[in-house]
Design an enzyme around this catalytic site. Structure first.
Site, PDB file in Angstrom:
ATOM      1  N   ASP A 174       0.823  -1.203   0.000  1.00  0.00           N
ATOM      2  CA  ASP A 174       0.000   0.000   0.000  1.00  0.00           C
ATOM      3  C   ASP A 174       0.863   1.261   0.000  1.00  0.00           C
ATOM      4  O   ASP A 174       1.889   1.324   0.690  1.00  0.00           O
ATOM      5  CB  ASP A 174      -0.895  -0.006   1.247  1.00  0.00           C
ATOM      6  CG  ASP A 174      -1.837   1.167   1.319  1.00  0.00           C
ATOM      7  OD1 ASP A 174      -2.717   1.267   0.439  1.00  0.00           O
ATOM      8  OD2 ASP A 174      -1.704   1.982   2.249  1.00  0.00           O
ATOM      9  N   GLU A 217       1.399  -0.444  -5.112  1.00  0.00           N
ATOM     10  CA  GLU A 217       0.464   0.620  -5.442  1.00  0.00           C
ATOM     11  C   GLU A 217       1.266   1.918  -5.524  1.00  0.00           C
ATOM     12  O   GLU A 217       1.605   2.521  -4.507  1.00  0.00           O
ATOM     13  CB  GLU A 217      -0.623   0.754  -4.374  1.00  0.00           C
ATOM     14  CG  GLU A 217      -1.625   1.852  -4.698  1.00  0.00           C
ATOM     15  CD  GLU A 217      -2.381   2.368  -3.477  1.00  0.00           C
ATOM     16  OE1 GLU A 217      -3.496   2.865  -3.656  1.00  0.00           O
ATOM     17  OE2 GLU A 217      -1.845   2.278  -2.350  1.00  0.00           O
TER      18      GLU A 217
END
Length: 601
Positions: A252, A294
Protein backbone atom coordinates in the site's frame (compact mmCIF):
# COMPACT_ATOMS: atom_id res chain seq x y z
CA UNK A 1 -32.24 -11.03 -14.42
CA UNK A 2 -29.23 -8.85 -15.11
CA UNK A 3 -29.15 -5.15 -15.63
CA UNK A 4 -27.48 -4.30 -18.93
CA UNK A 5 -28.05 -5.74 -22.39
CA UNK A 6 -24.71 -7.27 -23.27
CA UNK A 7 -24.78 -9.10 -26.58
CA UNK A 8 -21.82 -9.90 -28.72
CA UNK A 9 -23.76 -9.32 -31.91
CA UNK A 10 -22.84 -5.64 -31.80
CA UNK A 11 -19.19 -6.47 -31.20
CA UNK A 12 -18.30 -8.44 -34.32
CA UNK A 13 -17.31 -7.81 -37.89
CA UNK A 14 -20.42 -8.37 -40.02
CA UNK A 15 -19.02 -7.85 -43.51
CA UNK A 16 -15.57 -9.23 -44.14
CA UNK A 17 -15.57 -11.84 -41.38
CA UNK A 18 -18.01 -14.60 -40.61
CA UNK A 19 -18.87 -13.73 -37.07
CA UNK A 20 -21.29 -14.44 -34.31
CA UNK A 21 -24.62 -12.75 -34.89
CA UNK A 22 -27.45 -12.33 -32.46
CA UNK A 23 -30.80 -10.63 -32.40
CA UNK A 24 -31.40 -7.34 -30.63
CA UNK A 25 -32.26 -7.72 -26.93
CA UNK A 26 -35.94 -7.60 -26.14
CA UNK A 27 -35.61 -6.83 -22.43
CA UNK A 28 -33.25 -5.02 -20.10
CA UNK A 29 -31.39 -8.19 -19.24
CA UNK A 30 -27.64 -8.52 -19.47
CA UNK A 31 -26.89 -11.05 -22.17
CA UNK A 32 -23.62 -12.37 -23.55
CA UNK A 33 -23.42 -15.32 -25.91
CA UNK A 34 -20.60 -17.49 -24.62
CA UNK A 35 -18.81 -19.82 -27.01
CA UNK A 36 -15.88 -21.41 -25.25
CA UNK A 37 -12.94 -22.04 -27.55
CA UNK A 38 -12.89 -25.64 -28.73
CA UNK A 39 -9.74 -25.58 -30.84
CA UNK A 40 -6.62 -27.62 -30.27
CA UNK A 41 -5.92 -25.53 -27.20
CA UNK A 42 -7.98 -28.02 -25.25
CA UNK A 43 -5.58 -30.73 -26.37
CA UNK A 44 -2.64 -28.80 -24.96
CA UNK A 45 -4.05 -27.24 -21.83
CA UNK A 46 -0.59 -26.96 -20.30
CA UNK A 47 -0.14 -23.86 -22.42
CA UNK A 48 -2.55 -21.99 -20.20
CA UNK A 49 -0.32 -22.53 -17.17
CA UNK A 50 3.09 -22.65 -18.79
CA UNK A 51 4.73 -20.70 -15.98
CA UNK A 52 2.28 -21.31 -13.13
CA UNK A 53 4.86 -23.01 -10.90
CA UNK A 54 7.83 -20.77 -11.63
CA UNK A 55 9.06 -17.70 -9.82
CA UNK A 56 7.25 -15.57 -12.40
CA UNK A 57 3.89 -17.27 -11.94
CA UNK A 58 2.26 -13.85 -11.66
CA UNK A 59 2.79 -13.21 -15.38
CA UNK A 60 0.36 -15.98 -16.26
CA UNK A 61 -2.23 -15.11 -13.66
CA UNK A 62 -5.51 -13.40 -13.05
CA UNK A 63 -5.84 -11.73 -9.65
CA UNK A 64 -9.16 -11.29 -7.86
CA UNK A 65 -9.38 -8.68 -5.12
CA UNK A 66 -11.89 -8.69 -2.29
CA UNK A 67 -12.59 -7.50 1.22
CA UNK A 68 -13.40 -10.31 3.68
CA UNK A 69 -15.78 -7.95 5.47
CA UNK A 70 -18.25 -7.76 2.58
CA UNK A 71 -17.74 -11.04 0.70
CA UNK A 72 -19.72 -13.71 2.59
CA UNK A 73 -21.00 -13.97 6.15
CA UNK A 74 -20.98 -17.53 7.49
CA UNK A 75 -22.34 -16.93 11.01
CA UNK A 76 -25.15 -14.43 10.48
CA UNK A 77 -23.67 -11.47 12.31
CA UNK A 78 -23.87 -9.23 9.23
CA UNK A 79 -20.10 -9.19 8.63
CA UNK A 80 -18.14 -11.30 6.16
CA UNK A 81 -15.56 -13.68 7.61
CA UNK A 82 -12.84 -16.14 6.69
CA UNK A 83 -15.11 -19.15 7.06
CA UNK A 84 -17.49 -17.57 4.58
CA UNK A 85 -14.66 -16.78 2.19
CA UNK A 86 -13.45 -20.38 2.44
CA UNK A 87 -16.94 -21.57 1.49
CA UNK A 88 -16.77 -19.45 -1.67
CA UNK A 89 -13.39 -20.70 -2.89
CA UNK A 90 -14.99 -23.09 -5.36
CA UNK A 91 -16.79 -20.15 -6.96
CA UNK A 92 -13.50 -18.27 -7.27
CA UNK A 93 -11.85 -21.37 -8.68
CA UNK A 94 -14.61 -21.59 -11.28
CA UNK A 95 -13.50 -18.18 -12.54
CA UNK A 96 -10.02 -19.68 -13.06
CA UNK A 97 -8.38 -16.94 -11.02
CA UNK A 98 -4.89 -17.68 -9.72
CA UNK A 99 -4.51 -15.37 -6.76
CA UNK A 100 -6.68 -13.49 -4.29
CA UNK A 101 -5.60 -10.10 -3.00
CA UNK A 102 -7.19 -9.51 0.40
CA UNK A 103 -7.93 -6.05 1.75
CA UNK A 104 -6.62 -5.50 5.31
CA UNK A 105 -7.99 -8.03 7.78
CA UNK A 106 -5.99 -7.15 10.90
CA UNK A 107 -7.52 -5.55 14.02
CA UNK A 108 -8.63 -1.97 13.40
CA UNK A 109 -10.84 0.80 14.77
CA UNK A 110 -12.20 0.71 11.21
CA UNK A 111 -12.27 4.44 10.58
CA UNK A 112 -10.69 3.88 7.13
CA UNK A 113 -12.18 0.55 6.09
CA UNK A 114 -9.41 -1.40 7.82
CA UNK A 115 -6.46 0.58 6.47
CA UNK A 116 -6.04 2.04 9.97
CA UNK A 117 -4.41 -1.06 11.48
CA UNK A 118 -4.00 -1.38 15.26
CA UNK A 119 -2.13 -4.71 15.32
CA UNK A 120 -0.02 -5.92 12.38
CA UNK A 121 0.17 -9.45 13.81
CA UNK A 122 -3.49 -10.14 14.48
CA UNK A 123 -6.77 -11.11 12.83
CA UNK A 124 -9.79 -8.86 13.25
CA UNK A 125 -12.04 -10.88 15.55
CA UNK A 126 -15.03 -9.91 13.42
CA UNK A 127 -13.54 -12.04 10.62
CA UNK A 128 -12.72 -15.08 12.74
CA UNK A 129 -9.65 -16.66 14.30
CA UNK A 130 -6.17 -17.64 13.21
CA UNK A 131 -7.50 -21.17 12.80
CA UNK A 132 -10.09 -19.84 10.36
CA UNK A 133 -7.38 -17.96 8.48
CA UNK A 134 -5.12 -21.03 8.36
CA UNK A 135 -7.99 -23.16 7.08
CA UNK A 136 -8.64 -20.59 4.36
CA UNK A 137 -4.97 -20.61 3.32
CA UNK A 138 -4.96 -24.42 3.26
CA UNK A 139 -8.13 -24.71 1.20
CA UNK A 140 -6.95 -22.06 -1.26
CA UNK A 141 -3.69 -23.95 -1.72
CA UNK A 142 -5.63 -27.14 -2.54
CA UNK A 143 -7.21 -25.20 -5.39
CA UNK A 144 -3.90 -23.76 -6.62
CA UNK A 145 -4.93 -20.27 -5.54
CA UNK A 146 -2.27 -18.06 -4.01
CA UNK A 147 -3.08 -15.43 -1.40
CA UNK A 148 -1.74 -11.89 -1.41
CA UNK A 149 -2.46 -9.59 1.50
CA UNK A 150 -2.43 -5.84 1.87
CA UNK A 151 0.77 -4.62 3.50
CA UNK A 152 -0.05 -1.24 5.04
CA UNK A 153 3.22 -0.04 6.55
CA UNK A 154 3.26 3.65 5.71
CA UNK A 155 1.09 4.34 8.73
CA UNK A 156 -0.78 2.77 11.64
CA UNK A 157 -3.96 3.59 13.49
CA UNK A 158 -3.59 6.24 16.18
CA UNK A 159 -4.92 3.52 18.50
CA UNK A 160 -1.91 1.27 17.87
CA UNK A 161 0.04 0.62 21.08
CA UNK A 162 3.17 1.97 19.39
CA UNK A 163 1.60 5.36 18.74
CA UNK A 164 0.00 5.54 22.16
CA UNK A 165 3.45 5.03 23.67
CA UNK A 166 5.01 7.46 21.19
CA UNK A 167 2.75 10.35 22.17
CA UNK A 168 2.97 9.84 25.91
CA UNK A 169 6.41 11.36 26.24
CA UNK A 170 9.17 12.85 24.12
CA UNK A 171 11.47 10.38 25.89
CA UNK A 172 9.39 7.33 24.99
CA UNK A 173 11.38 4.51 23.30
CA UNK A 174 8.65 4.57 20.65
CA UNK A 175 8.85 8.32 20.10
CA UNK A 176 10.99 8.05 16.97
CA UNK A 177 8.83 5.28 15.54
CA UNK A 178 6.73 8.16 14.22
CA UNK A 179 7.63 11.56 12.78
CA UNK A 180 7.41 14.49 15.19
CA UNK A 181 8.22 18.18 14.85
CA UNK A 182 8.25 20.77 17.62
CA UNK A 183 7.28 23.69 15.38
CA UNK A 184 4.44 23.91 12.91
CA UNK A 185 5.81 22.68 9.53
CA UNK A 186 5.59 25.03 6.56
CA UNK A 187 3.88 22.31 4.48
CA UNK A 188 1.20 21.53 7.03
CA UNK A 189 -1.55 21.88 4.45
CA UNK A 190 0.40 20.63 1.42
CA UNK A 191 0.53 17.20 -0.21
CA UNK A 192 -2.76 15.84 1.12
CA UNK A 193 -3.70 12.43 -0.26
CA UNK A 194 -7.41 13.20 0.13
CA UNK A 195 -7.88 16.84 -0.94
CA UNK A 196 -11.34 18.19 -0.29
CA UNK A 197 -11.71 15.86 2.70
CA UNK A 198 -8.31 15.98 4.41
CA UNK A 199 -7.17 19.40 5.71
CA UNK A 200 -3.52 18.83 6.70
CA UNK A 201 -0.63 16.38 6.84
CA UNK A 202 0.71 17.56 10.20
CA UNK A 203 -1.49 17.55 13.30
CA UNK A 204 -0.73 19.08 16.69
CA UNK A 205 -0.89 16.45 19.43
CA UNK A 206 -2.32 17.61 22.74
CA UNK A 207 -0.14 15.46 25.02
CA UNK A 208 3.33 16.70 24.02
CA UNK A 209 2.34 19.79 22.04
CA UNK A 210 4.24 18.63 18.94
CA UNK A 211 3.14 17.89 15.41
CA UNK A 212 3.03 14.38 13.95
CA UNK A 213 3.09 13.54 10.22
CA UNK A 214 0.22 11.76 8.50
CA UNK A 215 0.10 11.76 4.72
CA UNK A 216 -3.38 10.23 5.01
CA UNK A 217 -6.07 10.91 7.64
CA UNK A 218 -5.04 12.40 10.98
CA UNK A 219 -5.95 9.13 12.73
CA UNK A 220 -3.30 7.35 10.60
CA UNK A 221 0.10 8.64 11.81
CA UNK A 222 3.04 7.83 9.54
CA UNK A 223 5.63 5.33 10.69
CA UNK A 224 9.18 6.65 10.55
CA UNK A 225 10.90 4.43 8.00
CA UNK A 226 14.13 6.36 8.67
CA UNK A 227 14.30 4.60 12.03
CA UNK A 228 16.21 1.27 11.81
CA UNK A 229 13.96 -0.17 14.52
CA UNK A 230 10.90 0.49 12.39
CA UNK A 231 12.58 -1.06 9.35
CA UNK A 232 13.43 -4.15 11.40
CA UNK A 233 9.81 -4.36 12.51
CA UNK A 234 8.61 -4.18 8.90
CA UNK A 235 10.92 -7.08 8.05
CA UNK A 236 9.46 -9.01 10.97
CA UNK A 237 5.89 -8.33 9.79
CA UNK A 238 6.64 -9.45 6.24
CA UNK A 239 8.30 -12.70 7.29
CA UNK A 240 5.61 -13.39 9.87
CA UNK A 241 2.81 -13.43 7.29
CA UNK A 242 4.84 -15.28 4.66
CA UNK A 243 5.37 -18.03 7.21
CA UNK A 244 1.61 -18.02 7.80
CA UNK A 245 1.18 -19.00 4.16
CA UNK A 246 0.60 -15.86 2.12
CA UNK A 247 2.33 -15.74 -1.27
CA UNK A 248 3.10 -12.05 -1.19
CA UNK A 249 1.78 -8.57 -0.66
CA UNK A 250 -0.02 -5.73 -2.29
CA UNK A 251 2.19 -2.95 -0.93
CA UNK A 252 0.00 0.00 0.00
CA UNK A 253 1.03 3.60 -0.72
CA UNK A 254 4.54 2.74 -1.88
CA UNK A 255 5.83 6.28 -2.55
CA UNK A 256 4.76 7.41 0.92
CA UNK A 257 6.53 4.54 2.69
CA UNK A 258 9.87 5.22 1.00
CA UNK A 259 9.75 9.03 1.12
CA UNK A 260 12.05 11.06 3.38
CA UNK A 261 9.89 13.28 5.63
CA UNK A 262 10.35 17.01 5.34
CA UNK A 263 8.69 20.14 6.63
CA UNK A 264 8.75 22.17 3.43
CA UNK A 265 7.20 21.58 0.02
CA UNK A 266 5.27 18.54 -1.16
CA UNK A 267 7.76 16.79 -3.46
CA UNK A 268 9.53 14.51 -1.04
CA UNK A 269 12.72 12.58 -1.79
CA UNK A 270 12.46 8.78 -1.97
CA UNK A 271 14.69 5.93 -0.85
CA UNK A 272 14.19 3.33 -3.56
CA UNK A 273 16.70 0.92 -2.05
CA UNK A 274 14.09 0.11 0.56
CA UNK A 275 12.12 -1.70 -2.15
CA UNK A 276 15.09 -3.90 -3.04
CA UNK A 277 15.57 -4.59 0.65
CA UNK A 278 11.95 -5.59 1.00
CA UNK A 279 12.09 -7.85 -2.05
CA UNK A 280 15.09 -9.64 -0.54
CA UNK A 281 13.20 -10.22 2.71
CA UNK A 282 10.38 -11.84 0.76
CA UNK A 283 12.76 -14.08 -1.22
CA UNK A 284 14.44 -15.28 1.98
CA UNK A 285 11.20 -16.90 3.10
CA UNK A 286 9.49 -17.55 -0.20
CA UNK A 287 11.48 -17.43 -3.47
CA UNK A 288 8.28 -17.18 -5.51
CA UNK A 289 6.84 -14.48 -3.24
CA UNK A 290 5.49 -11.34 -4.87
CA UNK A 291 5.32 -7.64 -4.09
CA UNK A 292 2.58 -5.86 -6.03
CA UNK A 293 3.05 -2.14 -5.57
CA UNK A 294 0.46 0.62 -5.44
CA UNK A 295 2.38 3.52 -6.95
CA UNK A 296 0.57 6.07 -9.08
CA UNK A 297 3.64 7.46 -10.83
CA UNK A 298 4.85 8.94 -14.08
CA UNK A 299 6.52 6.57 -16.58
CA UNK A 300 9.91 8.24 -16.04
CA UNK A 301 9.83 6.86 -12.49
CA UNK A 302 9.11 3.24 -13.40
CA UNK A 303 12.65 1.92 -13.13
CA UNK A 304 13.03 3.40 -9.66
CA UNK A 305 10.25 1.13 -8.46
CA UNK A 306 10.92 -1.99 -10.55
CA UNK A 307 14.70 -1.75 -10.36
CA UNK A 308 16.85 -1.54 -13.49
CA UNK A 309 17.18 -5.34 -13.47
CA UNK A 310 13.80 -6.08 -11.92
CA UNK A 311 15.30 -6.48 -8.45
CA UNK A 312 12.74 -4.30 -6.62
CA UNK A 313 8.98 -4.80 -6.91
CA UNK A 314 7.79 -7.79 -8.94
CA UNK A 315 4.64 -6.04 -10.06
CA UNK A 316 3.09 -2.60 -10.09
CA UNK A 317 -0.36 -1.32 -10.92
CA UNK A 318 -0.33 0.59 -14.20
CA UNK A 319 -2.29 3.62 -13.07
CA UNK A 320 -0.90 5.61 -15.97
CA UNK A 321 -2.46 3.37 -18.60
CA UNK A 322 -5.64 3.02 -16.55
CA UNK A 323 -6.23 6.77 -16.57
CA UNK A 324 -5.65 7.07 -20.30
CA UNK A 325 -7.82 4.01 -20.87
CA UNK A 326 -10.71 5.80 -19.20
CA UNK A 327 -10.07 8.84 -21.32
CA UNK A 328 -10.09 6.64 -24.44
CA UNK A 329 -13.38 5.06 -23.34
CA UNK A 330 -14.87 8.50 -22.73
CA UNK A 331 -13.59 10.18 -25.90
CA UNK A 332 -13.43 7.30 -28.35
CA UNK A 333 -9.88 8.35 -29.26
CA UNK A 334 -6.86 6.07 -28.87
CA UNK A 335 -4.00 8.58 -29.19
CA UNK A 336 -3.34 9.15 -25.48
CA UNK A 337 -3.87 5.45 -24.65
CA UNK A 338 -1.38 4.48 -27.34
CA UNK A 339 1.17 6.91 -25.92
CA UNK A 340 0.57 5.58 -22.40
CA UNK A 341 1.09 1.99 -23.51
CA UNK A 342 4.30 2.89 -25.32
CA UNK A 343 5.53 4.95 -22.36
CA UNK A 344 5.16 2.00 -20.00
CA UNK A 345 6.36 -0.70 -22.40
CA UNK A 346 10.05 -1.02 -21.60
CA UNK A 347 10.38 -2.75 -18.23
CA UNK A 348 12.82 -5.48 -17.08
CA UNK A 349 11.95 -9.03 -18.12
CA UNK A 350 11.25 -10.41 -14.61
CA UNK A 351 8.62 -7.81 -13.71
CA UNK A 352 5.06 -7.26 -14.78
CA UNK A 353 2.40 -4.59 -14.86
CA UNK A 354 -0.96 -5.25 -13.21
CA UNK A 355 -3.93 -3.73 -15.02
CA UNK A 356 -7.46 -3.12 -13.80
CA UNK A 357 -10.68 -1.39 -14.73
CA UNK A 358 -11.82 -0.62 -11.19
CA UNK A 359 -10.06 -1.03 -7.88
CA UNK A 360 -11.25 -0.41 -4.33
CA UNK A 361 -10.56 3.34 -4.48
CA UNK A 362 -11.72 6.08 -6.81
CA UNK A 363 -10.96 6.10 -10.52
CA UNK A 364 -7.92 8.35 -10.22
CA UNK A 365 -7.64 10.84 -13.11
CA UNK A 366 -4.88 13.04 -11.67
CA UNK A 367 -2.42 12.24 -14.48
CA UNK A 368 -4.77 13.52 -17.17
CA UNK A 369 -4.84 17.10 -18.38
CA UNK A 370 -7.64 19.31 -17.08
CA UNK A 371 -9.47 19.04 -20.40
CA UNK A 372 -9.11 15.27 -20.48
CA UNK A 373 -10.31 14.94 -16.90
CA UNK A 374 -13.34 17.09 -17.57
CA UNK A 375 -14.18 14.92 -20.58
CA UNK A 376 -14.13 11.80 -18.40
CA UNK A 377 -16.15 13.52 -15.69
CA UNK A 378 -18.77 14.59 -18.22
CA UNK A 379 -19.09 11.10 -19.66
CA UNK A 380 -18.77 8.90 -16.57
CA UNK A 381 -19.28 11.07 -13.47
CA UNK A 382 -21.19 14.23 -14.30
CA UNK A 383 -22.70 14.75 -10.85
CA UNK A 384 -20.54 16.22 -8.10
CA UNK A 385 -21.60 13.36 -5.84
CA UNK A 386 -19.96 10.95 -8.29
CA UNK A 387 -16.59 12.70 -8.01
CA UNK A 388 -14.00 12.51 -5.25
CA UNK A 389 -10.80 14.18 -4.02
CA UNK A 390 -10.81 16.70 -6.87
CA UNK A 391 -9.34 14.04 -9.14
CA UNK A 392 -11.50 10.96 -9.47
CA UNK A 393 -14.81 9.15 -9.81
CA UNK A 394 -16.31 6.92 -7.12
CA UNK A 395 -18.51 4.66 -9.25
CA UNK A 396 -18.26 1.05 -10.37
CA UNK A 397 -17.55 0.24 -13.99
CA UNK A 398 -21.00 -1.04 -15.03
CA UNK A 399 -23.01 2.06 -14.06
CA UNK A 400 -20.19 4.29 -15.33
CA UNK A 401 -20.19 2.85 -18.83
CA UNK A 402 -23.89 1.89 -18.79
CA UNK A 403 -23.68 0.62 -22.33
CA UNK A 404 -23.50 -3.08 -23.13
CA UNK A 405 -21.16 -2.62 -26.09
CA UNK A 406 -18.75 -0.27 -24.32
CA UNK A 407 -18.73 -2.48 -21.22
CA UNK A 408 -17.82 -5.50 -23.35
CA UNK A 409 -15.11 -3.49 -25.06
CA UNK A 410 -13.63 -2.43 -21.71
CA UNK A 411 -13.37 -6.03 -20.50
CA UNK A 412 -11.88 -7.20 -23.76
CA UNK A 413 -9.27 -4.47 -23.45
CA UNK A 414 -8.49 -5.45 -19.85
CA UNK A 415 -7.73 -9.04 -20.75
CA UNK A 416 -5.87 -8.19 -23.95
CA UNK A 417 -3.37 -5.67 -22.54
CA UNK A 418 0.25 -6.66 -21.81
CA UNK A 419 -0.22 -6.97 -18.06
CA UNK A 420 -1.75 -9.19 -15.39
CA UNK A 421 -5.51 -8.55 -15.12
CA UNK A 422 -6.88 -7.67 -11.69
CA UNK A 423 -10.64 -8.03 -11.11
CA UNK A 424 -12.48 -6.32 -8.26
CA UNK A 425 -15.08 -8.52 -6.56
CA UNK A 426 -18.53 -8.08 -8.06
CA UNK A 427 -17.24 -6.60 -11.31
CA UNK A 428 -17.56 -10.00 -12.95
CA UNK A 429 -21.35 -9.79 -12.54
CA UNK A 430 -21.70 -6.05 -13.18
CA UNK A 431 -22.44 -4.86 -9.65
CA UNK A 432 -23.41 -1.25 -9.12
CA UNK A 433 -22.51 1.35 -6.52
CA UNK A 434 -24.22 3.10 -3.61
CA UNK A 435 -23.54 6.82 -3.82
CA UNK A 436 -25.30 7.44 -0.51
CA UNK A 437 -22.26 5.97 1.25
CA UNK A 438 -19.32 8.21 2.05
CA UNK A 439 -16.23 8.61 -0.11
CA UNK A 440 -14.86 5.29 -1.41
CA UNK A 441 -17.36 3.12 0.45
CA UNK A 442 -19.72 3.58 -2.50
CA UNK A 443 -17.92 0.74 -4.33
CA UNK A 444 -17.48 -1.47 -1.27
CA UNK A 445 -20.96 -2.89 -0.79
CA UNK A 446 -21.62 -6.59 0.02
CA UNK A 447 -21.25 -9.20 -2.72
CA UNK A 448 -24.52 -10.14 -4.42
CA UNK A 449 -24.89 -13.92 -4.45
CA UNK A 450 -28.58 -14.73 -4.92
CA UNK A 451 -32.00 -13.13 -5.32
CA UNK A 452 -32.88 -13.29 -1.62
CA UNK A 453 -32.73 -10.95 1.37
CA UNK A 454 -29.29 -9.32 1.70
CA UNK A 455 -28.41 -10.89 -1.67
CA UNK A 456 -27.48 -14.06 0.20
CA UNK A 457 -24.48 -12.27 1.73
CA UNK A 458 -25.83 -12.61 5.27
CA UNK A 459 -28.86 -13.76 7.23
CA UNK A 460 -28.53 -10.87 9.66
CA UNK A 461 -31.20 -8.20 9.99
CA UNK A 462 -28.52 -5.55 9.41
CA UNK A 463 -25.34 -5.91 7.37
CA UNK A 464 -22.00 -4.18 7.81
CA UNK A 465 -22.89 -2.04 4.79
CA UNK A 466 -26.20 -1.85 2.96
CA UNK A 467 -26.66 -4.36 0.18
CA UNK A 468 -27.72 -2.79 -3.11
CA UNK A 469 -31.39 -3.75 -3.27
CA UNK A 470 -33.06 -1.15 -5.47
CA UNK A 471 -32.90 -0.22 -9.12
CA UNK A 472 -31.33 -2.00 -12.07
CA UNK A 473 -28.24 -2.96 -10.04
CA UNK A 474 -30.22 -4.39 -7.14
CA UNK A 475 -29.54 -7.99 -6.21
CA UNK A 476 -32.79 -9.20 -7.75
CA UNK A 477 -31.33 -8.23 -11.15
CA UNK A 478 -27.59 -8.71 -10.51
CA UNK A 479 -26.44 -11.80 -8.63
CA UNK A 480 -24.12 -14.76 -9.06
CA UNK A 481 -26.70 -17.57 -8.97
CA UNK A 482 -28.84 -16.28 -11.81
CA UNK A 483 -25.80 -15.57 -13.96
CA UNK A 484 -24.35 -19.01 -13.23
CA UNK A 485 -27.46 -20.50 -14.83
CA UNK A 486 -27.39 -18.23 -17.84
CA UNK A 487 -24.77 -19.24 -20.44
CA UNK A 488 -25.07 -15.77 -22.00
CA UNK A 489 -24.45 -13.83 -18.78
CA UNK A 490 -21.70 -11.38 -18.10
CA UNK A 491 -20.21 -13.76 -15.53
CA UNK A 492 -19.77 -16.45 -18.15
CA UNK A 493 -18.43 -13.94 -20.64
CA UNK A 494 -15.72 -12.92 -18.15
CA UNK A 495 -14.90 -16.60 -17.74
CA UNK A 496 -14.51 -16.90 -21.49
CA UNK A 497 -12.18 -13.91 -21.62
CA UNK A 498 -10.03 -15.44 -18.87
CA UNK A 499 -9.91 -18.66 -20.87
CA UNK A 500 -8.93 -16.80 -24.04
CA UNK A 501 -6.25 -14.91 -22.19
CA UNK A 502 -4.71 -18.02 -20.65
CA UNK A 503 -4.98 -20.00 -23.88
CA UNK A 504 -2.77 -17.50 -25.67
CA UNK A 505 0.61 -17.09 -23.97
CA UNK A 506 1.63 -14.50 -26.55
CA UNK A 507 -0.08 -11.78 -24.47
CA UNK A 508 1.75 -12.47 -21.24
CA UNK A 509 5.09 -13.64 -22.64
CA UNK A 510 5.47 -12.16 -26.10
CA UNK A 511 6.64 -8.96 -27.69
CA UNK A 512 3.98 -6.52 -28.78
CA UNK A 513 3.58 -3.54 -31.02
CA UNK A 514 0.79 -1.21 -32.03
CA UNK A 515 -0.20 -1.32 -35.71
CA UNK A 516 -1.60 1.57 -37.71
CA UNK A 517 -5.33 0.94 -38.12
CA UNK A 518 -5.98 3.92 -40.33
CA UNK A 519 -8.49 5.19 -37.77
CA UNK A 520 -7.96 7.46 -34.73
CA UNK A 521 -10.51 5.35 -32.89
CA UNK A 522 -9.28 1.80 -33.44
CA UNK A 523 -6.49 0.22 -31.41
CA UNK A 524 -4.69 -2.69 -33.08
CA UNK A 525 -2.11 -4.61 -31.06
CA UNK A 526 0.02 -7.44 -32.39
CA UNK A 527 1.67 -10.01 -30.11
CA UNK A 528 4.36 -12.52 -31.11
CA UNK A 529 5.92 -15.31 -29.10
CA UNK A 530 7.80 -18.42 -30.21
CA UNK A 531 6.52 -18.33 -33.78
CA UNK A 532 2.89 -17.66 -32.93
CA UNK A 533 1.10 -14.33 -33.05
CA UNK A 534 -2.11 -12.54 -32.21
CA UNK A 535 -3.83 -9.47 -33.62
CA UNK A 536 -6.29 -7.80 -31.24
CA UNK A 537 -8.56 -5.03 -32.52
CA UNK A 538 -10.70 -2.62 -30.48
CA UNK A 539 -12.88 0.19 -31.78
CA UNK A 540 -13.35 2.71 -28.97
CA UNK A 541 -15.82 4.82 -30.89
CA UNK A 542 -19.57 4.36 -30.94
CA UNK A 543 -19.61 4.67 -34.73
CA UNK A 544 -18.57 2.02 -37.26
CA UNK A 545 -14.95 2.35 -38.35
CA UNK A 546 -13.11 1.08 -41.43
CA UNK A 547 -9.82 -0.66 -40.71
CA UNK A 548 -7.14 -1.55 -43.23
CA UNK A 549 -4.16 -3.66 -42.25
CA UNK A 550 -1.29 -4.82 -44.38
CA UNK A 551 -0.89 -8.57 -44.13
CA UNK A 552 2.89 -8.20 -43.87
CA UNK A 553 2.45 -5.85 -40.90
CA UNK A 554 -0.16 -8.07 -39.27
CA UNK A 555 2.19 -11.03 -39.57
CA UNK A 556 0.51 -13.29 -42.09
CA UNK A 557 -2.08 -13.84 -44.84
CA UNK A 558 -4.52 -15.66 -42.57
CA UNK A 559 -6.29 -14.54 -39.40
CA UNK A 560 -8.20 -17.07 -37.33
CA UNK A 561 -11.03 -15.68 -35.21
CA UNK A 562 -10.69 -17.11 -31.71
CA UNK A 563 -14.39 -16.61 -30.93
CA UNK A 564 -16.23 -17.59 -34.10
CA UNK A 565 -13.57 -20.09 -35.26
CA UNK A 566 -13.68 -18.63 -38.77
CA UNK A 567 -10.74 -17.86 -41.03
CA UNK A 568 -10.14 -14.51 -42.68
CA UNK A 569 -7.72 -14.19 -45.59
CA UNK A 570 -5.98 -11.09 -46.90
CA UNK A 571 -7.09 -9.94 -50.34
CA UNK A 572 -5.01 -10.09 -53.52
CA UNK A 573 -3.35 -6.78 -52.56
CA UNK A 574 -2.16 -8.25 -49.30
CA UNK A 575 -4.64 -6.25 -47.23
CA UNK A 576 -7.16 -7.00 -44.54
CA UNK A 577 -10.04 -4.58 -45.01
CA UNK A 578 -12.26 -4.78 -41.96
CA UNK A 579 -15.42 -3.05 -40.84
CA UNK A 580 -15.49 -2.60 -37.08
CA UNK A 581 -18.90 -1.80 -35.58
CA UNK A 582 -19.22 0.74 -32.81
CA UNK A 583 -17.40 -0.51 -29.71
CA UNK A 584 -16.51 -3.63 -31.68
CA UNK A 585 -13.54 -5.84 -30.97
CA UNK A 586 -11.96 -9.01 -32.30
CA UNK A 587 -9.28 -11.49 -31.21
CA UNK A 588 -7.34 -13.18 -34.03
CA UNK A 589 -4.57 -15.71 -34.09
CA UNK A 590 -2.18 -15.17 -36.99
CA UNK A 591 -2.31 -18.16 -39.31
CA UNK A 592 -4.22 -21.41 -38.98
CA UNK A 593 -5.78 -22.27 -35.63
CA UNK A 594 -3.34 -25.14 -35.19
CA UNK A 595 -0.37 -22.78 -35.14
CA UNK A 596 0.62 -22.67 -31.50
CA UNK A 597 3.85 -21.77 -29.71
CA UNK A 598 6.35 -24.57 -30.29
CA UNK A 599 7.75 -24.47 -26.80
CA UNK A 600 6.85 -23.41 -23.31
CA UNK A 601 8.75 -20.79 -21.40
Amino acid sequence: MQNIPFRLGWLVLPLVLLQLFFSEPQTSTLSVRVTRPTSVLHKNSSLSRADSTTKTWYKNSVIYTLDVEVFYDSDGDGIGDFRGLTQKLDYLKSLDIDAIWLAPFQPTPNKDDGYDISDFYGIDKRFGTFNDFSEFISEAKKRDIRILMDLVINHTSDEYSWFKASRKSKDSPYRDWYVWKSKQPANQNKGMVFPGVQKEIWTLDSLTNEYYLHRFYNFEPDLNAQNPEVVAEVEKIIKYWLKKGVAGFRLDAVPFYIEVPQTKGENFEHEYDKLVQMRNWVKEVRPDGVILGEANIEPKENMNYFGDKGQAMNMMFNFYVNQHLFYALASGEIKSLTKALEATKDIPQPVQWAQFLRNHDEVDLARLSNNQREKVYKEFGPDKNMQLYDRGIRRRIAPMLHNQKRLALAYSLLFSLPSTPVIRYGEEIGMGDDLTLKERESVRTPMQWINAPNAGFSTASKTVRPVISQGEYGYSHVNVKSQEKDPSSMLNWVRQLIHLRKSNPQIRQGDWKILDSGSPNVLVMQYEWNGSGLVLIHNLDEETQKVELKAKDAGGDMLFDLISKKKNEANEKGLYQLTMPGYGYAWYRIGNESVLPNKQD
